[in-house]
Write a protein that holds these residues in place. Sequence first.
Motif, PDB file in Angstrom:
ATOM      1  N   MET A  87       0.839  -1.169   0.000  1.00 38.47           N
ATOM      2  CA  MET A  87       0.000   0.000   0.000  1.00 38.47           C
ATOM      3  C   MET A  87       0.889   1.239   0.000  1.00 38.47           C
ATOM      4  SD  MET A  87      -3.017  -1.336   0.353  1.00 38.47           S
ATOM      5  CE  MET A  87      -3.298  -3.066   0.500  1.00 38.47           C
ATOM      6  N   HIS A  88       0.848   1.973  -1.062  1.00 45.06           N
ATOM      7  CA  HIS A  88       1.599   3.224  -1.132  1.00 45.06           C
ATOM      8  C   HIS A  88       3.082   3.018  -0.798  1.00 45.06           C
ATOM      9  CE1 HIS A  88      -2.299   5.180  -1.485  1.00 45.06           C
ATOM     10  NE2 HIS A  88      -2.679   4.523  -0.417  1.00 45.06           N
ATOM     11  N   GLY A  89       3.638   1.872  -1.212  1.00 50.53           N
ATOM     12  CA  GLY A  89       5.044   1.574  -0.967  1.00 50.53           C
ATOM     13  C   GLY A  89       5.342   1.002   0.410  1.00 50.53           C
ATOM     14  N   ILE A  90       4.325   0.756   1.207  1.00 49.60           N
ATOM     15  CA  ILE A  90       4.488   0.190   2.552  1.00 49.60           C
ATOM     16  C   ILE A  90       3.785  -1.157   2.582  1.00 49.60           C
ATOM     17  CG2 ILE A  90       3.912   0.473   4.994  1.00 49.60           C
ATOM     18  CD1 ILE A  90       4.133   3.505   4.543  1.00 49.60           C
ATOM     19  N   ASN A  91       4.497  -2.168   3.072  1.00 52.37           N
ATOM     20  CA  ASN A  91       3.892  -3.497   3.179  1.00 52.37           C
ATOM     21  C   ASN A  91       2.855  -3.516   4.293  1.00 52.37           C
ATOM     22  OD1 ASN A  91       5.377  -4.691   1.134  1.00 52.37           O
ATOM     23  ND2 ASN A  91       7.046  -5.245   2.504  1.00 52.37           N
ATOM     24  N   VAL A  92       1.666  -3.973   3.948  1.00 52.93           N
ATOM     25  CA  VAL A  92       0.596  -4.168   4.923  1.00 52.93           C
ATOM     26  C   VAL A  92       0.226  -5.634   4.862  1.00 52.93           C
ATOM     27  CG1 VAL A  92      -1.744  -3.536   5.635  1.00 52.93           C
ATOM     28  CG2 VAL A  92      -0.246  -1.803   4.620  1.00 52.93           C
ATOM     29  N   HIS A  93       0.266  -6.294   6.002  1.00 51.81           N
ATOM     30  CA  HIS A  93      -0.033  -7.716   6.090  1.00 51.81           C
ATOM     31  C   HIS A  93      -1.469  -7.911   6.546  1.00 51.81           C
ATOM     32  CE1 HIS A  93       4.241  -8.923   5.711  1.00 51.81           C
ATOM     33  NE2 HIS A  93       4.402  -7.672   6.125  1.00 51.81           N
ATOM     34  N   GLY A  94      -1.991  -9.101   6.347  1.00 52.37           N
ATOM     35  CA  GLY A  94      -3.342  -9.400   6.798  1.00 52.37           C
ATOM     36  C   GLY A  94      -4.228  -9.815   5.646  1.00 52.37           C
ATOM     37  N   ALA A  95      -5.483  -9.993   5.956  1.00 48.88           N
ATOM     38  CA  ALA A  95      -6.484 -10.463   4.995  1.00 48.88           C
ATOM     39  C   ALA A  95      -7.051  -9.281   4.213  1.00 48.88           C
ATOM     40  CB  ALA A  95      -7.587 -11.216   5.728  1.00 48.88           C
ATOM     41  N   LEU A  96      -6.179  -8.617   3.450  1.00 49.86           N
ATOM     42  CA  LEU A  96      -6.572  -7.427   2.698  1.00 49.86           C
ATOM     43  C   LEU A  96      -7.519  -7.771   1.559  1.00 49.86           C
ATOM     44  CD1 LEU A  96      -3.012  -5.931   2.549  1.00 49.86           C
ATOM     45  CD2 LEU A  96      -4.928  -4.974   3.814  1.00 49.86           C
ATOM     46  N   ILE A  97      -8.446  -6.852   1.301  1.00 50.17           N
ATOM     47  CA  ILE A  97      -9.360  -7.050   0.173  1.00 50.17           C
ATOM     48  C   ILE A  97      -9.232  -5.954  -0.872  1.00 50.17           C
ATOM     49  CG2 ILE A  97     -11.001  -8.425   1.519  1.00 50.17           C
ATOM     50  CD1 ILE A  97     -12.802  -5.897   1.608  1.00 50.17           C
ATOM     51  N   ASP A  98      -8.461  -4.890  -0.562  1.00 56.93           N
ATOM     52  CA  ASP A  98      -8.242  -3.842  -1.558  1.00 56.93           C
ATOM     53  C   ASP A  98      -6.961  -3.074  -1.242  1.00 56.93           C
ATOM     54  OD1 ASP A  98      -8.790  -1.858   0.361  1.00 56.93           O
ATOM     55  OD2 ASP A  98     -10.818  -1.504  -0.369  1.00 56.93           O
ATOM     56  N   LYS A  99      -6.668  -2.070  -2.060  1.00 62.74           N
ATOM     57  CA  LYS A  99      -5.434  -1.302  -1.921  1.00 62.74           C
ATOM     58  C   LYS A  99      -5.555  -0.109  -0.983  1.00 62.74           C
ATOM     59  CE  LYS A  99      -3.526  -2.748  -6.261  1.00 62.74           C
ATOM     60  NZ  LYS A  99      -2.894  -2.388  -7.503  1.00 62.74           N
ATOM     61  N   GLN A 100      -6.674  -0.024  -0.261  1.00 59.28           N
ATOM     62  CA  GLN A 100      -6.842   1.067   0.705  1.00 59.28           C
ATOM     63  C   GLN A 100      -6.869   0.533   2.140  1.00 59.28           C
ATOM     64  OE1 GLN A 100     -10.217   3.489  -0.633  1.00 59.28           O
ATOM     65  NE2 GLN A 100      -8.768   4.770  -1.753  1.00 59.28           N
ATOM     66  N   THR A 101      -6.343  -0.623   2.358  1.00 56.59           N
ATOM     67  CA  THR A 101      -6.151  -1.290   3.655  1.00 56.59           C
ATOM     68  C   THR A 101      -7.417  -1.904   4.264  1.00 56.59           C
ATOM     69  OG1 THR A 101      -6.367   0.603   5.184  1.00 56.59           O
ATOM     70  CG2 THR A 101      -4.185   0.238   4.182  1.00 56.59           C
ATOM     71  N   ARG A 102      -8.476  -2.019   3.478  1.00 59.69           N
ATOM     72  CA  ARG A 102      -9.649  -2.725   4.009  1.00 59.69           C
ATOM     73  C   ARG A 102      -9.307  -4.213   4.081  1.00 59.69           C
ATOM     74  NH1 ARG A 102     -11.433   0.843   0.301  1.00 59.69           N
ATOM     75  NH2 ARG A 102     -12.534   2.612   1.183  1.00 59.69           N
ATOM     76  N   CYS A 103      -9.926  -4.885   5.042  1.00 57.47           N
ATOM     77  CA  CYS A 103      -9.667  -6.314   5.204  1.00 57.47           C
ATOM     78  C   CYS A 103     -10.981  -7.064   5.317  1.00 57.47           C
ATOM     79  CB  CYS A 103      -8.792  -6.558   6.433  1.00 57.47           C
ATOM     80  SG  CYS A 103      -9.596  -6.204   8.027  1.00 57.47           S
ATOM     81  N   LYS A 104     -10.877  -8.377   5.426  1.00 56.90           N
ATOM     82  CA  LYS A 104     -12.095  -9.190   5.495  1.00 56.90           C
ATOM     83  C   LYS A 104     -12.894  -8.926   6.771  1.00 56.90           C
ATOM     84  CE  LYS A 104     -10.287 -13.412   7.652  1.00 56.90           C
ATOM     85  NZ  LYS A 104     -10.072 -14.850   7.489  1.00 56.90           N
ATOM     86  N   HIS A 105     -12.263  -8.355   7.786  1.00 59.46           N
ATOM     87  CA  HIS A 105     -12.952  -8.073   9.050  1.00 59.46           C
ATOM     88  C   HIS A 105     -13.638  -6.701   9.057  1.00 59.46           C
ATOM     89  CE1 HIS A 105      -9.398 -10.669  10.018  1.00 59.46           C
ATOM     90  NE2 HIS A 105     -10.403 -11.432  10.407  1.00 59.46           N
ATOM     91  N   TYR A 106     -12.990  -5.736   8.414  1.00 60.02           N
ATOM     92  CA  TYR A 106     -13.497  -4.361   8.391  1.00 60.02           C
ATOM     93  C   TYR A 106     -13.395  -3.852   6.959  1.00 60.02           C
ATOM     94  CZ  TYR A 106     -13.086  -4.793  13.416  1.00 60.02           C
ATOM     95  OH  TYR A 106     -13.218  -5.220  14.713  1.00 60.02           O
ATOM     96  N   ASP A 107     -14.543  -3.771   6.296  1.00 55.46           N
ATOM     97  CA  ASP A 107     -14.521  -3.484   4.858  1.00 55.46           C
ATOM     98  C   ASP A 107     -15.471  -2.375   4.415  1.00 55.46           C
ATOM     99  OD1 ASP A 107     -16.911  -4.801   5.227  1.00 55.46           O
ATOM    100  OD2 ASP A 107     -16.537  -6.348   3.729  1.00 55.46           O
ATOM    101  N   LYS A 108     -15.847  -1.506   5.359  1.00 56.22           N
ATOM    102  CA  LYS A 108     -16.696  -0.367   4.993  1.00 56.22           C
ATOM    103  C   LYS A 108     -15.855   0.685   4.257  1.00 56.22           C
ATOM    104  CE  LYS A 108     -19.936  -0.946   8.717  1.00 56.22           C
ATOM    105  NZ  LYS A 108     -19.937  -0.965  10.153  1.00 56.22           N
ATOM    106  N   PRO A 109     -16.500   1.571   3.534  1.00 54.06           N
ATOM    107  CA  PRO A 109     -15.748   2.621   2.822  1.00 54.06           C
ATOM    108  C   PRO A 109     -14.797   3.419   3.723  1.00 54.06           C
ATOM    109  CG  PRO A 109     -18.004   2.593   2.050  1.00 54.06           C
ATOM    110  CD  PRO A 109     -17.935   1.637   3.228  1.00 54.06           C
ATOM    111  N   ILE A 110     -15.129   3.578   5.004  1.00 55.33           N
ATOM    112  CA  ILE A 110     -14.292   4.368   5.904  1.00 55.33           C
ATOM    113  C   ILE A 110     -13.254   3.533   6.664  1.00 55.33           C
ATOM    114  CG2 ILE A 110     -15.871   6.301   6.180  1.00 55.33           C
ATOM    115  CD1 ILE A 110     -16.950   4.993   8.698  1.00 55.33           C
ATOM    116  N   ASP A 111     -13.158   2.255   6.372  1.00 53.59           N
ATOM    117  CA  ASP A 111     -12.155   1.397   7.006  1.00 53.59           C
ATOM    118  C   ASP A 111     -10.863   1.447   6.211  1.00 53.59           C
ATOM    119  OD1 ASP A 111     -13.709   0.467   9.179  1.00 53.59           O
ATOM    120  OD2 ASP A 111     -14.722  -0.968   7.871  1.00 53.59           O
ATOM    121  N   ILE A 112     -10.167   2.597   6.318  1.00 56.39           N
ATOM    122  CA  ILE A 112      -8.995   2.819   5.468  1.00 56.39           C
ATOM    123  C   ILE A 112      -7.744   3.185   6.262  1.00 56.39           C
ATOM    124  CG2 ILE A 112     -10.300   3.417   3.393  1.00 56.39           C
ATOM    125  CD1 ILE A 112      -9.685   6.401   4.097  1.00 56.39           C
TER     126      ILE A 112
END
Length: 109
Positions: free
Chosen positions: A1-26
């Motif tokens: 994400m933006h040149g920084i590794n983010v780990h976890g169950a990501l579902i998009d490139k704005q740091t949303r994951c399978k646990h928190y996936d609302k538009p504001i979960d960024i």
Amino acid sequence: MHGINVHGALIDKQTRCKHYDKPIDIIAIKFKCCETYYPCYKCHAEEADHQAKVWGREEFDHKAILCGKCGEELTINEYLNSNSSCSCCNASFNPGCQKHKYLYFEGNN
């Protein structure tokens, strides 16, 4: 994400994951224990081989919050005083994250 590794169950490139996936979960949070960004405590618990540690008050000037919209890294103080929005791009963060502050930051029950 933006040149920084983010780990976890990501579902998009704005740091949303399978646990928190609302538009504001960024946001992603850098965990003190491993200096690794995860979208949430649940992702850390599922993937890390250790217990999470909270950031101490004396460390609140460390950059430990990543805005998934613009990629800005915020200090813990900037995030805690942000009124749930990025100080760089004004993107809205999920205000419900405030309920979990104690999992990441000392003295935030």
